[in-house]
Design an enzyme around this catalytic site. Sequence first.
Site, PDB file in Angstrom:
ATOM      1  N   HIS A  57      51.249 -41.941 109.219  1.00  0.00           N
ATOM      2  CA  HIS A  57      52.599 -41.455 109.516  1.00  0.00           C
ATOM      3  C   HIS A  57      52.680 -40.853 110.914  1.00  0.00           C
ATOM      4  O   HIS A  57      53.626 -40.153 111.249  1.00  0.00           O
ATOM      5  CB  HIS A  57      53.028 -40.435 108.453  1.00  0.00           C
TER       6      HIS A  57
ATOM      7  N   GLU B 198      37.763 -22.344 117.635  1.00  0.00           N
ATOM      8  CA  GLU B 198      37.670 -20.937 118.064  1.00  0.00           C
ATOM      9  C   GLU B 198      36.362 -20.601 118.770  1.00  0.00           C
ATOM     10  O   GLU B 198      36.318 -19.668 119.572  1.00  0.00           O
ATOM     11  CB  GLU B 198      37.926 -20.001 116.882  1.00  0.00           C
TER      12      GLU B 198
ATOM     13  N   CYS C 251      23.592  -1.934 103.863  1.00  0.00           N
ATOM     14  CA  CYS C 251      23.556  -0.642 104.551  1.00  0.00           C
ATOM     15  C   CYS C 251      22.283  -0.573 105.366  1.00  0.00           C
ATOM     16  O   CYS C 251      21.441  -1.466 105.315  1.00  0.00           O
ATOM     17  CB  CYS C 251      23.549   0.482 103.529  1.00  0.00           C
TER      18      CYS C 251
ATOM     19  N   ARG D 114      24.646  -3.196 110.191  1.00  0.00           N
ATOM     20  CA  ARG D 114      24.517  -3.387 108.741  1.00  0.00           C
ATOM     21  C   ARG D 114      25.583  -2.609 107.985  1.00  0.00           C
ATOM     22  O   ARG D 114      25.772  -2.836 106.778  1.00  0.00           O
ATOM     23  CB  ARG D 114      23.129  -2.934 108.257  1.00  0.00           C
TER      24      ARG D 114
ATOM     25  N   TRP E 268      27.612   0.693 104.234  1.00  0.00           N
ATOM     26  CA  TRP E 268      28.624  -0.348 104.106  1.00  0.00           C
ATOM     27  C   TRP E 268      29.057  -0.267 102.653  1.00  0.00           C
ATOM     28  O   TRP E 268      28.386  -0.752 101.756  1.00  0.00           O
ATOM     29  CB  TRP E 268      28.049  -1.731 104.424  1.00  0.00           C
TER      30      TRP E 268
ATOM     31  N   LYS F 214      37.698  -9.727 116.142  1.00  0.00           N
ATOM     32  CA  LYS F 214      37.246  -9.865 114.755  1.00  0.00           C
ATOM     33  C   LYS F 214      38.349  -9.469 113.787  1.00  0.00           C
ATOM     34  O   LYS F 214      38.541 -10.077 112.735  1.00  0.00           O
ATOM     35  CB  LYS F 214      36.002  -9.012 114.514  1.00  0.00           C
TER      36      LYS F 214
ATOM     37  N   GLU G 126      39.595 -25.721 107.875  1.00  0.00           N
ATOM     38  CA  GLU G 126      38.676 -24.638 108.242  1.00  0.00           C
ATOM     39  C   GLU G 126      37.631 -25.112 109.251  1.00  0.00           C
ATOM     40  O   GLU G 126      37.356 -24.445 110.251  1.00  0.00           O
ATOM     41  CB  GLU G 126      37.988 -24.062 106.994  1.00  0.00           C
TER      42      GLU G 126
ATOM     43  N   ASN H  55      20.098   0.808  99.711  1.00  0.00           N
ATOM     44  CA  ASN H  55      20.813  -0.372 100.207  1.00  0.00           C
ATOM     45  C   ASN H  55      20.761  -1.418  99.094  1.00  0.00           C
ATOM     46  O   ASN H  55      19.679  -1.774  98.628  1.00  0.00           O
ATOM     47  CB  ASN H  55      20.150  -0.936 101.462  1.00  0.00           C
ATOM     48  N   GLY H  56      21.911  -1.857  98.646  1.00  0.00           N
ATOM     49  CA  GLY H  56      21.962  -2.835  97.548  1.00  0.00           C
ATOM     50  C   GLY H  56      23.036  -2.450  96.549  1.00  0.00           C
ATOM     51  O   GLY H  56      23.916  -1.637  96.853  1.00  0.00           O
TER      52      GLY H  56
ATOM     53  N   LYS I 152      37.052 -23.570 113.030  1.00  0.00           N
ATOM     54  CA  LYS I 152      35.745 -23.072 113.508  1.00  0.00           C
ATOM     55  C   LYS I 152      35.409 -23.713 114.855  1.00  0.00           C
ATOM     56  O   LYS I 152      35.031 -23.053 115.813  1.00  0.00           O
ATOM     57  CB  LYS I 152      34.624 -23.385 112.490  1.00  0.00           C
TER      58      LYS I 152
HETATM   59  C1  AGP Z   1      38.212 -16.633 111.599  1.00  0.00           C
HETATM   60  O1  AGP Z   1      37.013 -17.087 112.035  1.00  0.00           O
HETATM   61  C2  AGP Z   1      38.935 -15.780 112.537  1.00  0.00           C
HETATM   62  N1  AGP Z   1      38.172 -14.658 112.881  1.00  0.00           N
HETATM   63  C3  AGP Z   1      40.348 -15.426 112.104  1.00  0.00           C
HETATM   64  O2  AGP Z   1      41.061 -16.601 111.872  1.00  0.00           O
HETATM   65  C4  AGP Z   1      40.433 -14.566 110.842  1.00  0.00           C
HETATM   66  O3  AGP Z   1      40.134 -15.325 109.726  1.00  0.00           O
HETATM   67  C5  AGP Z   1      41.856 -14.019 110.711  1.00  0.00           C
HETATM   68  O4  AGP Z   1      42.129 -13.227 111.837  1.00  0.00           O
HETATM   69  C6  AGP Z   1      42.024 -13.197 109.440  1.00  0.00           C
HETATM   70  O5  AGP Z   1      41.188 -12.083 109.474  1.00  0.00           O
HETATM   71  P1  AGP Z   1      40.991 -11.212 108.141  1.00  0.00           P
HETATM   72  O6  AGP Z   1      40.349 -12.089 107.113  1.00  0.00           O
HETATM   73  O7  AGP Z   1      40.122 -10.063 108.564  1.00  0.00           O
HETATM   74  O8  AGP Z   1      42.358 -10.763 107.723  1.00  0.00           O
END
Ligand code: AGP
Length: 610
Positions: free
Chosen positions: A506, A490, A2, A27, A74, A605, A483, A100-101, A487
């Site tokens: 294969h 994206e 927070c 935050r 938060w 996001k 993963e 905060n904590g 990364k």
């Molecule tokens: C991950 O870096 C991306 N931002 C995206 O794949 C994300 O993981 C996906 O949209 C799921 O989001 P969420 O965890 O908020 O549901």
Amino acid sequence: MCGIVGYIGEKKSTDVLVDGLSKLEYRGYDSAGVAVYNNECLDVRKKKGRLKILANSLEEQPLDGTIGIGHTRWATHGAPSDENAHPHATASGEIAVVHNGIIENYMKLKDYLGTKGYTFASQTDTEVIAHLVDYYYEGDLYNAVQEAMKRLEGSYALAVISKNHPDELIAVRKDSPLILGIGEGENFIASDIPAILAYTRNVYLLEDDEVARVRKDGIDIYDKYGIPVMREIFKVDWDVEAAEKGGYKHFMIKEIHEEPKALRDTLSPRITEENEVNLKDLEISNRRIKNIDRIVIVACGTAYHAGLIAKYAFEEKLRIPVEIDIASEYRYRNPIVNESDLYIIISQSGETADTLAAMRMAKKEGAKILAITNVVGSTVSREADYVMYTWAGPEIAVASTKAYTTQILCLYLIMLEFGKVRGSIKEDEYAALVKELKQLPAKAEEIITEDNIKHIMKSAHKHCTVADTYFLGRNLDYAVALEGSLKLKEISYIHSEAFAAGELKHGPIALIEDNTLVITIATQSKLFEKTVSNIKEVKARGAFVLAIATEHANMIKDLTDEAIFVPQTLDIFMPILSVIPTQLFAYYCSVERGIDVDKPRNLAKSVTVE
Ligand code: AGP
């Protein structure tokens, strides 16, 4: 995580507080509030929602006063609401606190204070602090705060105000950051530098267990024994934007550096002194745990990759069949749902449309829903039957990092709890797993070092112009490869694919030619030889192999073109460590390519539309 602000001086304190909070919204931003002394009593005003809702209400009905504290939240304990917003005041309105904590023993303290006649207006852990200070108050606010600290367990940065002490604020730091801004005839308290940069560049950085008396004409700092502490003035030369990122260039790299703390914050409240996993916040009965016949994990993107780790780990340790699905596929494939199924829904934001739809489908068919999310009060947390929070703090960068590693950590905690209750994990193995799990935050810290980062920056500089990259791995390493590849895709826009290493022959091996960059995750000791032979396969076709392996796999150096080593832990826990170099590699490739790392093209996001 927070944001806290405090002010004492000649200015209208709500102006300074709201301005400061506006610089701390990264935050936390689910509710906000202030408490101001108006020469008679404490005026507390708090509102659910973004800061501007509070700011509008203060414009409509201003609060007078030149001393006050403020907070942007938060949520961790108690969903966002006006009642749960900070500041929290005593029933008499004499003392108010912003925090905060996380207070880990707040339930115990709440019960104790209840026996002393205190009643509680919110579901928060923080409100306990206000009542505890009041309980120890005998005319000196500073002493009462010092006494209260002796009873508090957990992490806390505090600002405390009392109508009986309009000439000072009390600031406290323990495991959560807090600074003091030094002004001319005014002084400031803040969680972070951005909040006070508009007023001063001279600050005191409080250390852990320190308490400060902040008056308008001076600041006195004491340690937890009440012994005065002399502190150097730290001169800030950052601009506000840099300060919001804590001096880091982007939120993503800041959030990678925050992973050890996020892991610690997510883990420590759930491991008892007796080294037992305690998931009381999940509120799932042992009977329910014993009656689970199948686990179905549904999520999107990075959250889905966290779920894939759990498929391997749960089937191995719990011997329960685990299915995993991408939410956008799940919702249109007419899945078979059994009432004895436990669905684990993973979502950082808790608002992803496909994930919510999948959850609602399974729920409608009678399955029980366990949600793992980073946002208290999010839709997924409100609709699930059981909720487990990753306490990673706000994740601002689109590319998820600390939310991913804390999601995996939550899944390991669930695995241990279920394994104990179902008897599939025996006592000695349970003890060994818990012991190792507790080491993970420190081992993550060992990866995020200057030397390692320099090494990865050099590697990114060399490879950031490649057109294609392929990630390889077996078992849990394959899940991490997926993963790592996401990364890189994206945020660097490099075409990248991840393959199960055993699948190479294969088809995918046809893609390998001279200098094709192949990033191999090789941390699973029982499959190490197999992975080595896959490395030899691609090397034989001219690939440039960059391996991520444990410090014990020294022979990797001779076998590959480049190697990044991570500390050794149990195979089952390796993903939390081996993924970090892939996050750093993707970040530095993106920086090298001059991309807006935090806001990569075409991405959001939280994907709240289908
Ligand atoms: C991950 O870096 C991306 N931002 C995206 O794949 C994300 O993981 C996906 O949209 C799921 O989001 P969420 O965890 O908020 O549901």
